[in-house]
Design an enzyme around this catalytic site. Structure first.
Site, PDB file in Angstrom:
ATOM      1  N   ASP A 181      60.773   4.095  25.087  1.00  0.00           N
ATOM      2  CA  ASP A 181      61.919   3.176  24.965  1.00  0.00           C
ATOM      3  C   ASP A 181      61.434   1.745  24.726  1.00  0.00           C
ATOM      4  O   ASP A 181      62.228   0.828  24.527  1.00  0.00           O
ATOM      5  CB  ASP A 181      62.870   3.285  26.171  1.00  0.00           C
ATOM      6  CG  ASP A 181      62.186   3.026  27.505  1.00  0.00           C
ATOM      7  OD1 ASP A 181      60.980   2.718  27.523  1.00  0.00           O
ATOM      8  OD2 ASP A 181      62.876   3.130  28.547  1.00  0.00           O
ATOM      9  N   SER A 182      60.101   1.562  24.681  1.00  0.00           N
ATOM     10  CA  SER A 182      59.500   0.286  24.260  1.00  0.00           C
ATOM     11  C   SER A 182      59.943  -0.045  22.832  1.00  0.00           C
ATOM     12  O   SER A 182      59.825  -1.181  22.380  1.00  0.00           O
ATOM     13  CB  SER A 182      57.974   0.379  24.315  1.00  0.00           C
ATOM     14  OG  SER A 182      57.522   1.532  23.628  1.00  0.00           O
ATOM     15  N   ASP A 201      60.954   9.522  25.662  1.00  0.00           N
ATOM     16  CA  ASP A 201      61.500   8.805  26.815  1.00  0.00           C
ATOM     17  C   ASP A 201      62.981   9.065  27.000  1.00  0.00           C
ATOM     18  O   ASP A 201      63.738   9.064  26.022  1.00  0.00           O
ATOM     19  CB  ASP A 201      61.340   7.298  26.573  1.00  0.00           C
ATOM     20  CG  ASP A 201      60.427   6.647  27.582  1.00  0.00           C
ATOM     21  OD1 ASP A 201      60.205   7.220  28.657  1.00  0.00           O
ATOM     22  OD2 ASP A 201      59.933   5.544  27.277  1.00  0.00           O
ATOM     23  N   LYS A 215      60.207  12.143  29.253  1.00  0.00           N
ATOM     24  CA  LYS A 215      59.635  11.267  30.290  1.00  0.00           C
ATOM     25  C   LYS A 215      60.773  10.592  31.049  1.00  0.00           C
ATOM     26  O   LYS A 215      61.706  10.065  30.442  1.00  0.00           O
ATOM     27  CB  LYS A 215      58.706  10.230  29.663  1.00  0.00           C
ATOM     28  CG  LYS A 215      58.141   9.233  30.685  1.00  0.00           C
ATOM     29  CD  LYS A 215      56.925   8.520  30.172  1.00  0.00           C
ATOM     30  CE  LYS A 215      57.171   7.365  29.248  1.00  0.00           C
ATOM     31  NZ  LYS A 215      57.978   6.260  29.796  1.00  0.00           N
ATOM     32  N   GLU A 223      61.630   7.826  34.190  1.00  0.00           N
ATOM     33  CA  GLU A 223      61.169   6.806  35.139  1.00  0.00           C
ATOM     34  C   GLU A 223      61.781   7.058  36.503  1.00  0.00           C
ATOM     35  O   GLU A 223      62.980   7.358  36.598  1.00  0.00           O
ATOM     36  CB  GLU A 223      61.603   5.410  34.669  1.00  0.00           C
ATOM     37  CG  GLU A 223      60.733   4.837  33.601  1.00  0.00           C
ATOM     38  CD  GLU A 223      61.067   3.391  33.264  1.00  0.00           C
ATOM     39  OE1 GLU A 223      61.591   2.653  34.133  1.00  0.00           O
ATOM     40  OE2 GLU A 223      60.798   2.994  32.114  1.00  0.00           O
ATOM     41  N   GLU A 272      52.174   3.302  35.334  1.00  0.00           N
ATOM     42  CA  GLU A 272      52.181   1.994  34.668  1.00  0.00           C
ATOM     43  C   GLU A 272      51.956   0.862  35.670  1.00  0.00           C
ATOM     44  O   GLU A 272      52.420   0.925  36.808  1.00  0.00           O
ATOM     45  CB  GLU A 272      53.526   1.785  33.931  1.00  0.00           C
ATOM     46  CG  GLU A 272      53.592   0.418  33.255  1.00  0.00           C
ATOM     47  CD  GLU A 272      54.704   0.245  32.238  1.00  0.00           C
ATOM     48  OE1 GLU A 272      55.522   1.172  32.072  1.00  0.00           O
ATOM     49  OE2 GLU A 272      54.742  -0.840  31.619  1.00  0.00           O
TER      50      GLU A 272
END
Ligand code: KIV
Length: 264
Positions: free
Chosen positions: A43-44, A82, A111, A113, A180
């Site tokens: 999502d960067s 993501d 992925k 978070e 991270e």
């Protein structure tokens, strides 16, 4: 060219480092695919390519659009997508979002978070046949709520929380971890305690592998350069140099020369 599987990645733990990079389109996925073990549609994307100041804001459909393109170029590497902010708010919503990502993009894993709070969700996805990479440590999707990016593992409480999160999420079914923005010793301890591979970003050399956002690593994103980013190329400068040449040749009518013309 043999497709990399979760079994291959698990077998690399402690033996061979895993190299992962982000990609957001077929063009670059194809360039990266031969070299890396894993590709992440992160999502960067919202920061590197949409020019926003945070990852929050990218939607599920946009992630799927980019992941589908990446899949076209990603034939060999293990592909992770993501789950964006808002797509993981309840276990059921996460399952529906993950099924959509899995079916429409053909990725190998999603992925997510979160810490121990995501255990129920990860268990539900695993039970439904979806491989999950758990993203622990610094979690960019929480940065707005926390008022910034918080490095994890700086004190004993934080280290204990990180280890606890990791063990609980592994138990819930996470097959890979992304760690991270974490103090190296803490990331090393988590890596040692887990039976599955850890991929670090800003978390030291002891993780089982490393990931970087490609536009950071190759010098295309120059708004700021986080401490953990090594620039392997000054990409923007190279492009600007070539662009200047192109513009000059257009302005001076050197391009297109007869070599680039169609003949009768
Ligand atoms: O979105 C992303 O690119 C990430 C990075 C931490 C690799 O999750």
């Amino acid at each position: 060219m043999k497709k990399i599987t979760i079994g291959n990645l698990q077998a690399m733990k402690g033996k061979e480092k895993i190299a992962m990079i982000t990609a957001y389109d077929a063009l670059f996925a194809k360039i990266f695919d031969d070299e890396v073990d894993m590709i992440l549609v992160g999502d960067s994307l919202n920061m590197s390519f949409n020019g926003k100041s945070e990852t929050i804001g990218i939607g599920l459909e946009e992630m799927i659009y980019h992941a589908k393109a990446v899949k076209v170029g990603c034939k060999r590497a293990y592909l992770v997508v993501d789950m964006p902010f808002g797509s993981t708010v309840t276990p059921q919503i996460t399952l529906e979002s993950a099924v959509k990502i899995y079916k429409e993009t053909g990725c190998d894993a999603v992925k997510i978070e979160g810490g121990a709070n995501m255990a129920e969700t990860i268990k539900l996805l695993s039970q439904n046949g979806i491989a999950v990479m758990a993203h622990i440590g610094l979690k960019p999707q929480t940065s707005r709520a926390l008022g910034g990016y918080k490095i994890s593992g700086r004190d004993e409480n934080s280290v204990n929380e990180l280890i606890n999160d990791a063990l609980i999420l592994q138990e819930a079914g996470a097959v890979l971890f992304l760690i991270e923005g974490t103090v190296s010793e803490a990331a090393a301890e988590v890596t040692k305690r887990l039976g599955v591979p850890t991929i670090g970003i800003g978390s030291g050399v002891s993780c089982d592998g490393q990931v970087l956002v490609w536009s950071d690593a190759f010098g295309f994103f120059d708004e700021f350069q986080p401490k953990f980013v090594k620039r392997f190329l000054n990409g923007a400068e190279l492009i600007k140099g070539a662009l200047k040449e192109y513009v000059n040749e257009v302005k001076t009518s050197q391009f297109p020369s007869s070599a680039y013309e169609y003949k009768k």
